[in-house]
Design an enzyme around this catalytic site. Structure first.
Site, PDB file in Angstrom:
ATOM      1  N   LYS A  93      43.131  25.358  42.876  1.00 17.27           N
ATOM      2  CA  LYS A  93      42.471  25.098  41.497  1.00 17.27           C
ATOM      3  C   LYS A  93      42.358  23.470  41.584  1.00 17.27           C
ATOM      4  O   LYS A  93      41.491  22.839  41.058  1.00 17.27           O
ATOM      5  CB  LYS A  93      43.115  25.684  40.414  1.00 17.27           C
ATOM      6  CG  LYS A  93      43.247  26.953  39.945  1.00 17.27           C
ATOM      7  CD  LYS A  93      41.999  27.284  39.684  1.00 17.27           C
ATOM      8  CE  LYS A  93      41.103  27.785  40.979  1.00 17.27           C
ATOM      9  NZ  LYS A  93      40.572  29.193  41.231  1.00 17.27           N
ATOM     10  N   TRP A 128      20.821  24.918  46.029  1.00 20.82           N
ATOM     11  CA  TRP A 128      22.344  24.492  46.354  1.00 20.82           C
ATOM     12  C   TRP A 128      21.794  24.118  47.991  1.00 20.82           C
ATOM     13  O   TRP A 128      21.860  25.004  48.566  1.00 20.82           O
ATOM     14  CB  TRP A 128      23.322  25.302  46.367  1.00 20.82           C
ATOM     15  CG  TRP A 128      24.773  24.836  46.578  1.00 20.82           C
ATOM     16  CD1 TRP A 128      25.192  24.181  45.779  1.00 20.82           C
ATOM     17  CD2 TRP A 128      25.464  25.219  47.796  1.00 20.82           C
ATOM     18  NE1 TRP A 128      26.712  23.941  46.487  1.00 20.82           N
ATOM     19  CE2 TRP A 128      26.697  24.488  47.723  1.00 20.82           C
ATOM     20  CE3 TRP A 128      25.114  25.886  49.006  1.00 20.82           C
ATOM     21  CZ2 TRP A 128      27.507  24.532  48.674  1.00 20.82           C
ATOM     22  CZ3 TRP A 128      25.964  25.912  50.064  1.00 20.82           C
ATOM     23  CH2 TRP A 128      27.269  25.319  49.956  1.00 20.82           C
ATOM     24  N   ARG A 138      26.411  28.454  38.710  1.00 18.28           N
ATOM     25  CA  ARG A 138      26.545  28.823  39.920  1.00 18.28           C
ATOM     26  C   ARG A 138      26.675  27.620  40.687  1.00 18.28           C
ATOM     27  O   ARG A 138      26.882  27.639  42.129  1.00 18.28           O
ATOM     28  CB  ARG A 138      25.437  29.717  40.336  1.00 18.28           C
ATOM     29  CG  ARG A 138      25.387  31.122  39.645  1.00 18.28           C
ATOM     30  CD  ARG A 138      24.014  31.676  39.613  1.00 18.28           C
ATOM     31  NE  ARG A 138      24.265  32.341  40.870  1.00 18.28           N
ATOM     32  CZ  ARG A 138      24.368  33.317  41.067  1.00 18.28           C
ATOM     33  NH1 ARG A 138      24.672  34.352  40.111  1.00 18.28           N
ATOM     34  NH2 ARG A 138      24.260  34.228  42.298  1.00 18.28           N
ATOM     35  N   HIS A 161      59.376  21.905  58.234  1.00 18.69           N
ATOM     36  CA  HIS A 161      58.882  21.950  59.726  1.00 18.69           C
ATOM     37  C   HIS A 161      57.691  21.266  59.978  1.00 18.69           C
ATOM     38  O   HIS A 161      57.139  21.476  61.043  1.00 18.69           O
ATOM     39  CB  HIS A 161      58.531  23.443  60.193  1.00 18.69           C
ATOM     40  CG  HIS A 161      59.806  24.169  60.038  1.00 18.69           C
ATOM     41  ND1 HIS A 161      60.758  24.365  60.629  1.00 18.69           N
ATOM     42  CD2 HIS A 161      60.134  25.272  58.719  1.00 18.69           C
ATOM     43  CE1 HIS A 161      61.857  25.217  60.476  1.00 18.69           C
ATOM     44  NE2 HIS A 161      61.418  25.675  59.329  1.00 18.69           N
ATOM     45  N   CYS A 168      22.415  29.000  44.949  1.00 14.27           N
ATOM     46  CA  CYS A 168      21.067  28.975  44.454  1.00 14.27           C
ATOM     47  C   CYS A 168      20.598  30.116  43.475  1.00 14.27           C
ATOM     48  O   CYS A 168      21.167  31.164  43.634  1.00 14.27           O
ATOM     49  CB  CYS A 168      20.020  29.158  45.657  1.00 14.27           C
ATOM     50  SG  CYS A 168      20.122  28.163  46.982  1.00 14.27           S
ATOM     51  N   ASN A 190      16.563  32.109  48.073  1.00 14.26           N
ATOM     52  CA  ASN A 190      17.944  32.061  48.055  1.00 14.26           C
ATOM     53  C   ASN A 190      18.276  32.473  49.390  1.00 14.26           C
ATOM     54  O   ASN A 190      17.779  33.581  49.883  1.00 14.26           O
ATOM     55  CB  ASN A 190      18.716  32.825  46.973  1.00 14.26           C
ATOM     56  CG  ASN A 190      18.462  32.417  45.925  1.00 14.26           C
ATOM     57  OD1 ASN A 190      17.907  31.097  45.549  1.00 14.26           O
ATOM     58  ND2 ASN A 190      19.114  33.008  44.816  1.00 14.26           N
ATOM     59  N   GLY A 191      19.175  31.910  50.211  1.00 10.10           N
ATOM     60  CA  GLY A 191      19.744  32.315  51.517  1.00 10.10           C
ATOM     61  C   GLY A 191      19.569  31.581  52.498  1.00 10.10           C
ATOM     62  O   GLY A 191      19.145  30.385  52.301  1.00 10.10           O
ATOM     63  N   GLU A 247      39.850  21.885  44.001  1.00 10.64           N
ATOM     64  CA  GLU A 247      38.393  22.062  43.815  1.00 10.64           C
ATOM     65  C   GLU A 247      37.811  21.149  42.704  1.00 10.64           C
ATOM     66  O   GLU A 247      36.545  21.146  42.790  1.00 10.64           O
ATOM     67  CB  GLU A 247      38.208  23.276  43.937  1.00 10.64           C
ATOM     68  CG  GLU A 247      38.394  24.324  42.763  1.00 10.64           C
ATOM     69  CD  GLU A 247      38.277  25.579  42.924  1.00 10.64           C
ATOM     70  OE1 GLU A 247      37.287  26.093  43.231  1.00 10.64           O
ATOM     71  OE2 GLU A 247      39.178  26.417  42.139  1.00 10.64           O
ATOM     72  N   LYS A 307      29.244  28.920  42.561  1.00 10.23           N
ATOM     73  CA  LYS A 307      29.954  30.230  41.692  1.00 10.23           C
ATOM     74  C   LYS A 307      29.977  31.209  42.777  1.00 10.23           C
ATOM     75  O   LYS A 307      30.786  31.834  42.874  1.00 10.23           O
ATOM     76  CB  LYS A 307      29.597  30.321  40.400  1.00 10.23           C
ATOM     77  CG  LYS A 307      30.338  31.388  39.609  1.00 10.23           C
ATOM     78  CD  LYS A 307      31.729  31.033  39.567  1.00 10.23           C
ATOM     79  CE  LYS A 307      32.482  31.952  38.871  1.00 10.23           C
ATOM     80  NZ  LYS A 307      34.040  31.619  38.780  1.00 10.23           N
ATOM     81  N   GLU A 352      47.205  29.464  45.343  1.00 11.60           N
ATOM     82  CA  GLU A 352      46.154  29.216  44.345  1.00 11.60           C
ATOM     83  C   GLU A 352      45.945  28.200  43.335  1.00 11.60           C
ATOM     84  O   GLU A 352      44.958  27.361  43.179  1.00 11.60           O
ATOM     85  CB  GLU A 352      46.174  30.697  43.630  1.00 11.60           C
ATOM     86  CG  GLU A 352      45.192  30.940  42.431  1.00 11.60           C
ATOM     87  CD  GLU A 352      43.787  30.548  42.720  1.00 11.60           C
ATOM     88  OE1 GLU A 352      43.240  30.757  43.819  1.00 11.60           O
ATOM     89  OE2 GLU A 352      42.962  30.482  41.877  1.00 11.60           O
TER      90      GLU A 352
HETATM   91  C1  F6R Z   1      37.779  29.165  43.581  1.00 10.37           C
HETATM   92  C2  F6R Z   1      36.852  30.155  43.590  1.00 10.37           C
HETATM   93  C3  F6R Z   1      36.292  30.765  45.093  1.00 10.37           C
HETATM   94  C4  F6R Z   1      36.078  32.054  45.176  1.00 10.37           C
HETATM   95  C5  F6R Z   1      35.457  32.583  46.311  1.00 10.37           C
HETATM   96  C6  F6R Z   1      35.085  34.200  46.532  1.00 10.37           C
HETATM   97  O1  F6R Z   1      37.938  29.061  42.384  1.00 10.37           O
HETATM   98  O2  F6R Z   1      36.125  30.590  42.830  1.00 10.37           O
HETATM   99  O3  F6R Z   1      37.370  30.329  46.148  1.00 10.37           O
HETATM  100  O4  F6R Z   1      37.188  32.994  44.819  1.00 10.37           O
HETATM  101  O5  F6R Z   1      34.138  31.854  46.747  1.00 10.37           O
HETATM  102  O6  F6R Z   1      34.288  34.391  45.353  1.00 10.37           O
HETATM  103  P1  F6R Z   1      33.999  35.764  45.108  1.00 10.37           P
HETATM  104  O7  F6R Z   1      35.566  36.298  44.239  1.00 10.37           O
HETATM  105  O8  F6R Z   1      33.020  35.814  43.873  1.00 10.37           O
HETATM  106  O9  F6R Z   1      33.959  36.852  45.993  1.00 10.37           O
END
Ligand code: F6R
Length: 604
Positions: free
Chosen positions: A485, A74, A27, A504, A2, A100-101, A488, A599, A481
């Site tokens: 990517k 959100w 975000r 395994h 949010c 927010n929260g 997501e 985000k 990682e």
């Molecule tokens: C994936 C992504 C998330 C963040 C995670 C932590 O592409 O961006 O997995 O890495 O939500 O966020 P931060 O780094 O802001 O603590």
């Protein structure tokens, strides 16, 4: 997650609010709304489900005013809908609130205090605005009703802006755990959950601390702590060029941010390397050097950067290092020994899961802490003993790319700094300047080879249901990682696996045509990884190898330039980022704003 904006004292409040919300779009959100007051008895509430463009389409010319609040939601409690979108209002239409929260005890509060009250939404937030109204009807002034309401919120996270129609020239503001800033102007003030939202109107901001209550008029900002004592605080400047947050000619922020990575490496080299020596605050390096055990805390991509960090600190500094998933560790019962130090990796610096660990590290375990973040003055940066900035520039795409590589680059430098003091050979031998320059060049070679990567994505990922990324050691860390990517943003079910572990159990999922991407950049394990790839090939998988020069063999599809093996994650990951980007384009999804994701994840 949010976003919140508020304006007091600007005649074009509507457009300042909407522009601010647009800056926070990245975000992640699923509905938006504004409330503006003209201060002549007229006011306007407009809310829409979906994108901000839907909100804009509902805002008619008469929606004007000089004071107002806005929100992107959100969904947590209640589906995305107009009714559940903020601002929420009290049943008598007097109070308006954005939040927010999460209010953890909202059901209990509703049951105890608000029997018989008409609720418009299914949200936890609405309970707060109805409570303020109830206490004000019982005779409390608005600030006292607001305070009393806040005092009843248990284990909750919040950033609030409250407006009272009977006092439309005041914004009441409070926060706990969720980020919120006051932006200062001349003859106006603004409120925002992220400075980016208001950089067009001011670069001067005041941070707020948890449990503070703030009264914002156009000429004054009054901060009071939990006990009602007045607090004075100096503003800070935010030095982000608003243009750095524009995507320019790029179709998506993600592609821009992938392409920026060579430049980010050079920026980090310029800022944190002096004459081939890492350059950080002396107290920080002393604390890291004295640490007998490091904990690296992160979530998602930052956790993955931590996994690489563990190998770096153990190799270059010989410091035993544990990497922990923030949301798990926050409620674990770990044995923290004397000499431990905690490193928090967080692009946003606002992740609630990581902050929960920071609170315990500070208050309970009383260990030194460091936050490595991309956002100066973010909550985790402010609350840790030390903070190091990533210098990656604003990262807007939800999928993190340049922050991941910047996190690893900073870890290389910190581990080397410590290792050199401890006289560790690996740290003394590495030529950092040369490695950083070569890594930036190698990344550039990869981003210049987009066509080849696009073609591979087209042939292997456009239609697939699932995909696997495998590797060993650092390559395994990158496999985790790159699979994150892909899943997501393209919604392909993707898993990263330790190459040797597949047999395994998980190898049972390999079918004819399943894409398996093998990452091979580490000489010591290259042959073993190749054997594991052979095993899936024999079961019909479509194997795509990403291999560093020097280890490549005939038939390998993607050959990447060679740098020191500990720097190879910085290069190989770029291939995976681009694969995910192109797979998503081919499948027709919005690369920058994947469904269900935010985000900056400010709820636990
Ligand atoms: C994936 C992504 C998330 C963040 C995670 C932590 O592409 O961006 O997995 O890495 O939500 O966020 P931060 O780094 O802001 O603590």
């Amino acid at each position: 997650m949010c976003g919140i904006v508020g304006v007091n004292g600007l005649n074009n409040a509507t457009s300042v609010l909407v522009n601010g919300l647009k800056k926070l779009e990245y975000r992640g959100y699923d509905s938006a709304g504004i409330y503006v007051n003209e201060q002549n008895g007229k006011d306007h509430l407009v809310k829409a489900q979906g994108k901000i463009i839907n909100l804009e389409n509902k805002i008619t010319d008469d929606v004007q005013g000089s004071v107002g609040i806005g929100h992107t939601r959100w969904a947590t409690h209640g589906i995305p809908s107009v009714e559940n979108a903020h601002p929420h209002f009290s049943q008598d239409d007097r109070f308006y609130l954005v939040h927010n929260g999460v209010i953890e005890n909202y059901l209990e509060l509703r049951e105890t205090y608000l029997k018989g009250v008409h609720f418009e939404s299914e949200t936890d937030t609405e309970v707060v605005v109805q409570l303020v109204d109830k206490f004000s009807n019982n005779g409390l002034s608005t600030p006292d009703a607001f305070r009393k309401t806040i005092s009843l919120l248990k284990n909750s996270s919040y950033a609030f802006i409250l407006m009272d129609r009977e006092q439309p020239d005041v914004l009441y503001v409070a926060k706990n755990k969720s980020p919120l800033l006051i932006g200062l102007g001349s003859d106006f003030n603004v409120v925002c959950s992220d400075a980016l939202a208001m950089l067009d109107v001011t670069d001067s901001f005041l941070e707020l601390h948890d449990k503070e209550v703030v009264t914002v008029t156009k000429n004054d900002v009054k901060i009071e702590n939990e006990n009602g004592e007045k607090i004075t605080r100096k503003p800070f400047k935010v030095n982000i060029d608003p243009a750095a947050a524009d995507k320019g000619a790029y179709p998506y922020y993600m592609l821009k941010e992938i392409d920026e990575q060579p430049a980010v490496m050079r920026r980090i080299q310029g800022k944190y390397l002096d004459n081939n020596e890492p350059k950080f605050d002396a107290k920080l390096i002393k604390q890291l050097t004295y640490a007998t055990k490091l904990y690296i805390v992160g979530a998602g991509t930052s956790y993955h950067a931590g996994l690489v960090g563990k190998k770096l600190f153990e190799k270059l500094a010989k410091t035993p290092t544990e990497v922990v998933v923030a949301s798990e560790f926050a409620y674990d019962d770990p044995i923290i020994e004397d000499g431990a130090m905690f490193i928090f990796l967080s692009q946003s610096g606002e992740t609630a899961d990581s902050r929960q660990v920071l609170v315990r590290a500070t208050n309970e375990w009383k260990v030194p802490t460091l936050t490595i973040t991309n956002v100066d003055n973010s909550t985790l940066a402010r609350e840790a003993d030390n903070a190091v900035t990533l210098e990656a520039g604003p990262e807007i795409a939800v999928a993190s790319t340049k922050a991941y590589t910047a996190q690893i680059a900073v870890e290389v430098l910190l581990a080397t700094a410590v290792g050199r003091i401890k006289d560790i050979a690996a740290a003394k031998e590495i030529d950092l300047n040369e490695q950083f320059s070569q890594t930036a060049n190698a990344m550039q070679v990869v981003v210049d080879e987009k066509d080849q990567i696009q073609k591979i994505a087209e042939d292997n990922l456009a239609k697939t249901r699932n995909a696997f990324y495998i590797g060993r050691g650092l390559d395994y860390n990158v496999a985790l990682e790159t699979s994150l990517k892909l899943k997501e943003i393209s919604y392909i079910q993707a898993e990263g696996f330790a190459a040797g572990e597949l047999k395994h159990g998980t190898i049972a999922l390999i079918e004819k045509g399943t894409p398996v991407i093998g990452i091979i950049t580490q000489a010591a394990t290259a042959d073993n990884s190749r054997s594991n790839l052979q095993e899936v090939l024999s079961r019909g998988a479509n194997v795509i190898n990403i291999v560093r020069e020097g280890l490549a063999k005939d038939g390998d599809q993607i050959i990447i330039p060679s740098v020191d093996e500990i720097m190879m994650p910085l290069v190989s990951v770029v291939v995976g980022q681009l694969m995910a980007y192109y797979a998503t384009l081919l499948r027709g999804y919005n690369v920058d704003q994947p469904r269900n994701l935010a985000k900056s994840v400010t709820v636990e």
